[in-house]
Design a protein around this motif. Structure first.
Motif, short mmCIF file in Angstrom:
data_model
loop_
_atom_site.label_atom_id
_atom_site.label_comp_id
_atom_site.label_asym_id
_atom_site.label_seq_id
_atom_site.Cartn_x
_atom_site.Cartn_y
_atom_site.Cartn_z
N PHE A 1 0.79 -1.23 0.00
CA PHE A 1 0.00 0.00 0.00
C PHE A 1 0.83 1.29 0.00
N ASP A 2 2.14 1.20 -0.24
CA ASP A 2 2.98 2.41 -0.18
C ASP A 2 2.54 3.46 -1.19
N ASP A 3 2.33 3.03 -2.44
CA ASP A 3 1.93 3.99 -3.49
C ASP A 3 0.57 4.59 -3.19
N LEU A 4 -0.35 3.74 -2.75
CA LEU A 4 -1.70 4.22 -2.41
C LEU A 4 -1.62 5.24 -1.27
N SER A 5 -0.84 4.93 -0.25
CA SER A 5 -0.69 5.85 0.89
C SER A 5 -0.12 7.20 0.45
N ASP A 6 0.89 7.16 -0.44
CA ASP A 6 1.49 8.40 -0.93
C ASP A 6 0.48 9.25 -1.70
N ARG A 7 -0.30 8.58 -2.56
CA ARG A 7 -1.31 9.32 -3.34
C ARG A 7 -2.36 9.94 -2.43
N LEU A 8 -2.83 9.18 -1.47
CA LEU A 8 -3.87 9.69 -0.57
C LEU A 8 -3.33 10.82 0.31
N ASP A 9 -2.08 10.69 0.74
CA ASP A 9 -1.46 11.73 1.55
C ASP A 9 -1.43 13.06 0.80
N SER A 10 -1.12 12.99 -0.50
CA SER A 10 -1.08 14.19 -1.33
C SER A 10 -2.47 14.82 -1.45
N VAL A 11 -3.50 13.98 -1.63
CA VAL A 11 -4.88 14.48 -1.75
C VAL A 11 -5.32 15.16 -0.47
N PHE A 12 -5.04 14.53 0.68
CA PHE A 12 -5.52 15.06 1.95
C PHE A 12 -4.78 16.33 2.37
N LYS A 13 -3.53 16.46 1.95
CA LYS A 13 -2.79 17.70 2.23
C LYS A 13 -3.48 18.88 1.56
N LYS A 14 -3.93 18.67 0.33
CA LYS A 14 -4.63 19.74 -0.40
C LYS A 14 -5.95 20.08 0.29
N LEU A 15 -6.67 19.03 0.71
CA LEU A 15 -7.97 19.28 1.36
C LEU A 15 -7.80 20.03 2.68
N LYS A 16 -6.77 19.63 3.45
CA LYS A 16 -6.53 20.29 4.74
C LYS A 16 -6.02 21.71 4.57
N GLY A 17 -5.52 22.01 3.36
CA GLY A 17 -5.00 23.35 3.09
C GLY A 17 -6.10 24.39 2.93
N HIS A 18 -7.34 23.92 2.73
CA HIS A 18 -8.47 24.85 2.59
C HIS A 18 -9.10 25.11 3.95
N GLY A 19 -9.30 26.37 4.28
CA GLY A 19 -9.96 26.72 5.55
C GLY A 19 -11.39 26.22 5.57
N THR A 20 -12.06 26.36 4.45
CA THR A 20 -13.40 25.81 4.29
C THR A 20 -13.42 24.98 3.01
N LEU A 21 -14.29 24.01 2.96
CA LEU A 21 -14.37 23.16 1.78
C LEU A 21 -15.67 23.41 1.02
N THR A 22 -15.54 23.46 -0.29
CA THR A 22 -16.72 23.59 -1.13
C THR A 22 -17.02 22.23 -1.75
N GLU A 23 -18.18 22.15 -2.37
CA GLU A 23 -18.54 20.90 -3.05
C GLU A 23 -17.52 20.57 -4.14
N ARG A 24 -17.02 21.63 -4.80
CA ARG A 24 -16.02 21.42 -5.87
C ARG A 24 -14.70 20.86 -5.30
N ASN A 25 -14.25 21.41 -4.17
CA ASN A 25 -13.03 20.90 -3.51
C ASN A 25 -13.15 19.41 -3.19
N ILE A 26 -14.29 19.07 -2.60
CA ILE A 26 -14.51 17.68 -2.17
C ILE A 26 -14.58 16.75 -3.37
N GLU A 27 -15.30 17.15 -4.42
CA GLU A 27 -15.44 16.31 -5.60
C GLU A 27 -14.09 16.10 -6.30
N ASP A 28 -13.29 17.15 -6.38
CA ASP A 28 -11.96 17.04 -6.98
C ASP A 28 -11.07 16.08 -6.16
#
Length: 441
Positions: free
Chosen positions: A2-29
């Motif tokens: 699961f190393d590659d999967l973990s790396d990909r998910l880590d990258s996605v979640f860093k972007k999501l946590k970077g937003h103070g608030t989340l929009t429907e577009r942020n979540i869908e992306d």
């Protein structure tokens, strides 16, 4: 794993946590990237589609949109849905209420059934059972020999099968033999084929009907990805299997089979094989695996490995030595050996929260370093191990020569050891008191 999967998910979640608030577009992306990551990890297409749909329905609800930490809430939801996808909770082995329990191991040739039978025997003995190994693959004498050797290595009795015996008769005779030997769990290593065929299935159906096993575990190779899931479906149709064991999870397997198999078949993944050693079999915990995939660590598994590897009496004796500053190089070697019993250092560190793949690679840890340290200490005399201060230049030269290392390696070990002892001494001289003053109890 699961190393590659973990790396990909880590990258996605860093972007999501970077937003103070989340929009429907942020979540869908973000969820689009999670879906792609799952597919690249060889997760079944329908399973990936369904889990993303469930995550999206929750992520667009009030628990995220009105949260003060929306990014963290999305990760929490993903963790819960991944756990649910893999089966929610660990499924224990079933044992017969009376008499000996029979556990059939089935699967294709080369999936690791025989090795898994040996590993399961060790696991069963650890939980207080008395296993009996039963080789039923009469078409491959090597399989019978292999299981016999494994039994001798682990001091587990093995039924004396021969290639001229009928598989069902072996199982029936083994049940009687197990009763005489006082064994309560038969591990039946059945024959495999290079591919599915009707003759194999008919034989397995006869054994099932003849001995009524409490468990039928399909042993599948994780390296085959979704083929393992498809094979599972075919075996399940004919035998109504009770669970799975996925082998070679320590290799280059992308992990899709482990993530998909419960959702596709409805049957639980009970164990995973993570190496060649007899100890390299782990009960599968969906919640812990989800946490590891999402970089949250697996502290419970780490603790379980530590409890199994560490001798409690030795640990207490060690504590006394540390308190009296009597910890020698011999003690250092013994503790290192106990740590090595727990498995690869990188794998162990990977179970700790906040330790990701990049951090482990940067640490450049090699298990060979432990072998080098052990060789150096083994080359010392008992006096040198007890009183490291007497190790001067001539002794260092002899130790390096005897261990096949360099004087620099010997110096490095002695330096690390003396620094550690200084820290222990400082801790004993008031560090403990200071620490207690900081604690709320």
């Amino acid at each position: 794993m699961f190393d590659d999967l973990s790396d990909r998910l880590d990258s996605v979640f860093k972007k999501l946590k970077g937003h103070g608030t989340l929009t429907e577009r942020n979540i869908e992306d973000g969820l689009k990237q999670v879906r792609l990551a799952l597919l690249e990890a060889d997760v079944n297409y329908k399973v990936a589609k369904n889990v993303i749909s469930d995550i999206k329905a929750r992520a667009l609800g009030r628990e995220v949109m009105q949260s003060l930490t929306p990014g963290q809430q999305v990760i929490k939801i993903v963790n819960e849905e991944f756990t649910k996808m893999m089966g929610s909770t660990h499924q224990e082995l079933n044992f017969a209420a009376t008499g000996a329990t029979s556990i059939m191991l089935v699967g294709l040739q080369g999936s690791g059934k025989t090795t898994t039978a040996g590993k399961l025997a060790r696991f069963l003995r650890k939980i207080g059972r008395k296993p009996y190994l039963v080789p039923v693959d009469v078409y491959r004498p090597a399989a019978i020999d292999q299981l016999t050797k494994l039994g001798k290595q682990m001091d587990v009795p093995v039924f004396e099968s021969t290639t001229d015996m009928k598989p069902l008769k072996i199982c029936q005779d083994a049940k009687l033999a197990a009763r005489e030997l006082g064994c309560d769990t038969l591990l039946i290593d059945t024959a495999g084929r290079l591919h599915l065929d009707d003759a194999l299935m008919v034989e397995l159906e006869e054994i099932k009907k003849g001995i009524n096993p409490a468990e039928i575990l399909l042993v599948a190779d994780a390296m085959t990805g979704q083929d393992a899931v498809n094979i599972a479906g075919e075996f399940d149709k004919r035998l109504d299997i009770s669970g799975f064991v996925l082998t070679k999870m320590d290799g280059d397997a992308r992990g899709g089979a482990a993530l998909s198999i419960k959702a596709v078949t409805g049957k639980p993944l009970k164990f995973i094989g993570v190496g060649e050693k007899s100890t390299a079999l782990e009960p599968f915990h969906p919640d812990r695996m989800a946490s590891r995939i999402l970089g949250m660590g697996d502290t419970l598994s780490f603790i379980e490995k530590a409890v199994e590897a560490v001798d409690q009496k030795e640990a207490q004796a060690l504590e006394k030595k540390l308190r009296k500053n009597q910890f020698t190089l011999e003690d250092f070697k013994n503790q290192m050996q106990q740590v090595r019993k727990m498995g690869s250092i990188k794998d162990l560190l990977g179970m700790l929260p906040g330790v990701n793949k990049k951090m482990l690679n940067d640490l450049n840890i090699s298990d060979k370093e432990f072998l080098k340290i052990e060789a150096i200490i083994n080359s010392m005399t008992p006096d040198e191990r007890a009183k490291h201060a007497i190790i001067k230049a001539s002794r260092k030269k002899r130790i390096a020569l005897g261990s096949g290392t360099s004087i620099q390696d010997v110096n490095k070990l002695l330096k690390s050891y003396t620094q550690s002892m200084k820290m222990v001494k400082k801790f004993n001289n008031g560090g403990m008191k200071s620490l207690r003053g900081m604690l709320p109890f």
